[in-house]
Design a protein around this motif. Structure first.
Motif, mmCIF file in Angstrom:
data_model
loop_
_atom_site.group_PDB
_atom_site.id
_atom_site.type_symbol
_atom_site.label_atom_id
_atom_site.label_comp_id
_atom_site.label_asym_id
_atom_site.label_seq_id
_atom_site.Cartn_x
_atom_site.Cartn_y
_atom_site.Cartn_z
ATOM 1 N N TYR A 193 -28.485 144.604 -77.075
ATOM 2 C CA TYR A 193 -29.307 144.734 -75.870
ATOM 3 C C TYR A 193 -29.199 146.161 -75.335
ATOM 4 C CZ TYR A 193 -29.054 139.631 -76.086
ATOM 5 O OH TYR A 193 -29.119 138.321 -76.492
ATOM 6 N N PRO A 194 -29.846 147.111 -75.990
ATOM 7 C CA PRO A 194 -29.726 148.521 -75.574
ATOM 8 C C PRO A 194 -30.368 148.766 -74.210
ATOM 9 C CG PRO A 194 -31.432 148.266 -77.247
ATOM 10 C CD PRO A 194 -30.733 146.945 -77.160
ATOM 11 N N GLY A 195 -29.849 149.757 -73.531
ATOM 12 C CA GLY A 195 -30.421 150.170 -72.260
ATOM 13 C C GLY A 195 -29.722 149.625 -71.032
ATOM 14 N N TYR A 196 -28.870 148.616 -71.196
ATOM 15 C CA TYR A 196 -28.192 148.015 -70.048
ATOM 16 C C TYR A 196 -26.850 148.683 -69.730
ATOM 17 C CZ TYR A 196 -31.618 144.250 -70.130
ATOM 18 O OH TYR A 196 -32.784 143.533 -70.082
ATOM 19 N N GLY A 197 -26.291 149.401 -70.689
ATOM 20 C CA GLY A 197 -25.004 150.067 -70.457
ATOM 21 C C GLY A 197 -23.813 149.156 -70.602
ATOM 22 N N GLN A 249 -25.815 151.048 -62.150
ATOM 23 C CA GLN A 249 -26.533 151.195 -63.417
ATOM 24 C C GLN A 249 -26.997 149.832 -63.945
ATOM 25 O OE1 GLN A 249 -24.135 152.147 -66.782
ATOM 26 N NE2 GLN A 249 -25.858 152.825 -68.048
ATOM 27 N N HIS A 250 -26.136 148.839 -63.855
ATOM 28 C CA HIS A 250 -26.482 147.505 -64.325
ATOM 29 C C HIS A 250 -27.611 146.915 -63.469
ATOM 30 C CE1 HIS A 250 -24.786 143.383 -65.863
ATOM 31 N NE2 HIS A 250 -26.056 143.556 -66.171
ATOM 32 N N LYS A 251 -27.516 147.074 -62.168
ATOM 33 C CA LYS A 251 -28.553 146.570 -61.265
ATOM 34 C C LYS A 251 -29.899 147.226 -61.577
ATOM 35 C CE LYS A 251 -29.538 145.952 -56.323
ATOM 36 N NZ LYS A 251 -30.841 146.665 -56.287
ATOM 37 N N GLU A 252 -29.892 148.528 -61.806
ATOM 38 C CA GLU A 252 -31.136 149.239 -62.118
ATOM 39 C C GLU A 252 -31.722 148.768 -63.438
ATOM 40 O OE1 GLU A 252 -33.714 151.957 -64.038
ATOM 41 O OE2 GLU A 252 -31.616 151.713 -64.674
ATOM 42 N N ALA A 253 -30.853 148.534 -64.433
ATOM 43 C CA ALA A 253 -31.322 148.065 -65.732
ATOM 44 C C ALA A 253 -31.931 146.668 -65.625
ATOM 45 C CB ALA A 253 -30.173 148.070 -66.735
ATOM 46 N N LEU A 254 -31.325 145.808 -64.810
ATOM 47 C CA LEU A 254 -31.888 144.468 -64.594
ATOM 48 C C LEU A 254 -33.289 144.557 -64.001
ATOM 49 C CD1 LEU A 254 -29.060 142.152 -63.167
ATOM 50 C CD2 LEU A 254 -30.435 141.757 -65.204
ATOM 51 N N GLU A 255 -33.466 145.451 -63.037
ATOM 52 C CA GLU A 255 -34.765 145.597 -62.401
ATOM 53 C C GLU A 255 -35.791 146.189 -63.356
ATOM 54 O OE1 GLU A 255 -33.725 148.043 -59.120
ATOM 55 O OE2 GLU A 255 -32.901 146.393 -57.906
ATOM 56 N N ARG A 256 -35.340 147.070 -64.230
ATOM 57 C CA ARG A 256 -36.253 147.775 -65.130
ATOM 58 C C ARG A 256 -36.545 146.995 -66.402
ATOM 59 N NH1 ARG A 256 -34.495 151.318 -68.949
ATOM 60 N NH2 ARG A 256 -32.489 151.424 -67.861
ATOM 61 N N LEU A 257 -35.512 146.358 -66.965
ATOM 62 C CA LEU A 257 -35.639 145.723 -68.278
ATOM 63 C C LEU A 257 -35.693 144.203 -68.220
ATOM 64 C CD1 LEU A 257 -33.050 147.950 -70.205
ATOM 65 C CD2 LEU A 257 -35.541 148.158 -70.227
ATOM 66 N N GLY A 258 -35.231 143.639 -67.106
ATOM 67 C CA GLY A 258 -35.235 142.188 -66.991
ATOM 68 C C GLY A 258 -33.919 141.557 -67.421
ATOM 69 N N VAL A 259 -33.884 140.248 -67.372
ATOM 70 C CA VAL A 259 -32.673 139.471 -67.642
ATOM 71 C C VAL A 259 -32.602 139.126 -69.131
ATOM 72 C CG1 VAL A 259 -31.494 137.291 -67.152
ATOM 73 C CG2 VAL A 259 -32.630 138.541 -65.308
ATOM 74 N N LEU A 296 -31.388 136.743 -58.246
ATOM 75 C CA LEU A 296 -32.249 137.669 -57.507
ATOM 76 C C LEU A 296 -33.188 138.406 -58.447
ATOM 77 C CD1 LEU A 296 -29.691 139.179 -54.967
ATOM 78 C CD2 LEU A 296 -31.742 137.862 -54.380
ATOM 79 N N ALA A 297 -32.651 138.860 -59.583
ATOM 80 C CA ALA A 297 -33.473 139.571 -60.560
ATOM 81 C C ALA A 297 -34.556 138.679 -61.140
ATOM 82 C CB ALA A 297 -32.584 140.123 -61.680
ATOM 83 N N LEU A 298 -34.285 137.379 -61.244
ATOM 84 C CA LEU A 298 -35.263 136.425 -61.754
ATOM 85 C C LEU A 298 -36.248 135.966 -60.693
ATOM 86 C CD1 LEU A 298 -32.900 134.210 -63.927
ATOM 87 C CD2 LEU A 298 -34.775 135.631 -64.793
ATOM 88 N N GLY A 299 -36.003 136.337 -59.445
ATOM 89 C CA GLY A 299 -36.872 135.901 -58.355
ATOM 90 C C GLY A 299 -36.660 134.455 -57.959
#
Length: 228
Positions: free
Chosen positions: A184-188, A199-209, A222-225
Motif C-alpha cells: 500500500y504505497p503512499g501511506y508511509g 502524514q497518515h491522516k493526510e494519506a487517508l484523506e488523499r488515498l482513502g481507506v 471519519l475518513a469513511l464518512g
C-alpha cells in the motif's frame, strides 16, 4: 564568597548534577528469581505491540528466558531505538524460547482491540515449545491462558522477560508494517507503522481507506464518512 570560591563551587555542583544516577526503571530478573525460589518451572513474559495504530495487526509475543544465558541489550522496547531493538531481538532469538501470534484487522474490528490483544497473547503462550508454569503479562488485564498468570503494570520496564517479549512483538510488527508499505504505497507505513500521525491522516484523506485499516477506530470511520 569570592570569585574563585564561587567558580569552584559552581564546578562541583555541575559535576554533582552530571553524576546523578539514572533513576529510570530498568527491567530486571527480580520477579522471575523470586518466583523460581517459590517453585520450579518455566516463566514466560508476555507483551504486545500495536494496540493504538489505525492500521495493521496487533502482535503479541511470549518469551521464556534462559537465566544462564541471557540475551544482551534487552530493555523496554519503547525506550530503545530501532537499531537497538533489532540487536536485542537477534540476541533473544539466539538465546531464548519465544512464540508470536498475530491478530489481524478483521479480528480487531470483529471483537474490539482489547479482546483481540488478549486473544493474541493467549495464542502466543499456547505456541511456546514448553508450557510455562507462570505467565507475567504487561498491563492490568490477563489473557485466557491455561496456567497461572499475573498482570504487571509497566511490566515492560520492570521485568526482563516482559521486556524481551515487548521487543519481539515490536520488531515483528514493525517488519509486517514495512511489508504493508510495499503493498500500500503512499501511506508511509514504513515510517509511522500505522499510528495516527499527520502524514497518515493526510494519506487517508488523499488515498482513502485500505483493507488493513481498522474500521472500528474513529479516525478511520471519519475518513469513511461513517461519523461526523
Amino acid at each position: 564568597m569570592g570569585n574563585c570560591d564561587f567558580a569552584d563551587w559552581a564546578t562541583r555542583v555541575t559535576l554533582g548534577f552530571m553524576k546523578q544516577p539514572d533513576t529510570r526503571l530498568r527491567p530486571t530478573l527480580e520477579l522471575e528469581q523470586a518466583e523460581l525460589a517459590l517453585a520450579p518451572g518455566a516463566i514466560a513474559g508476555v507483551d504486545e505491540a500495536g494496540r493504538g495504530p489505525w492500521a495493521g495487526p496487533v502482535v503479541a509475543a511470549a518469551v521464556i528466558l534462559d537465566l544462564d544465558d541471557l540475551p544482551v541489550g534487552v530493555g523496554d522496547s519503547k525506550a530503545l531505538d530501532e537499531a537497538a531493538r533489532e540487536e536485542a531481538y537477534a540476541s533473544i532469538k539466539k538465546r531464548a524460547r519465544f512464540a508470536v501470534a498475530v491478530a489481524d484487522v478483521s479480528r480487531i474490528d470483529r471483537s474490539n482491540i482489547l479482546t483481540a490483544t488478549l486473544w493474541a497473547m493467549a495464542q502466543a503462550v499456547a505456541k511456546l515449545s514448553e508450557k510455562p508454569r507462570l505467565v507475567l503479562v504487561d498491563g492490568n488485564r490477563l489473557p485466557p491462558v491455561i496456567c497461572e498468570a499475573r498482570a504487571i503494570v509497566k511490566g515492560d520496564a520492570k521485568c526482563l522477560s516482559i521486556a524481551a517479549a515487548s521487543i519481539v512483538a515490536k520488531v515483528t510488527r514493525d517488519r509486517i508494517m514495512v511489508e504493508m508499505a510495499e503493498a500500500y504505497p503512499g501511506y508511509g507505513f514504513e515510517r509511522h507503522k500505522g499510528y495516527g500521525t499527520p502524514q497518515h491522516k493526510e494519506a487517508l484523506e488523499r488515498l482513502g481507506v485500505t483493507d488493513i485499516h481498522r474500521r472500528s477506530f474513529r479516525p478511520v470511520q471519519l475518513a469513511l464518512g461513517l461519523i461526523d
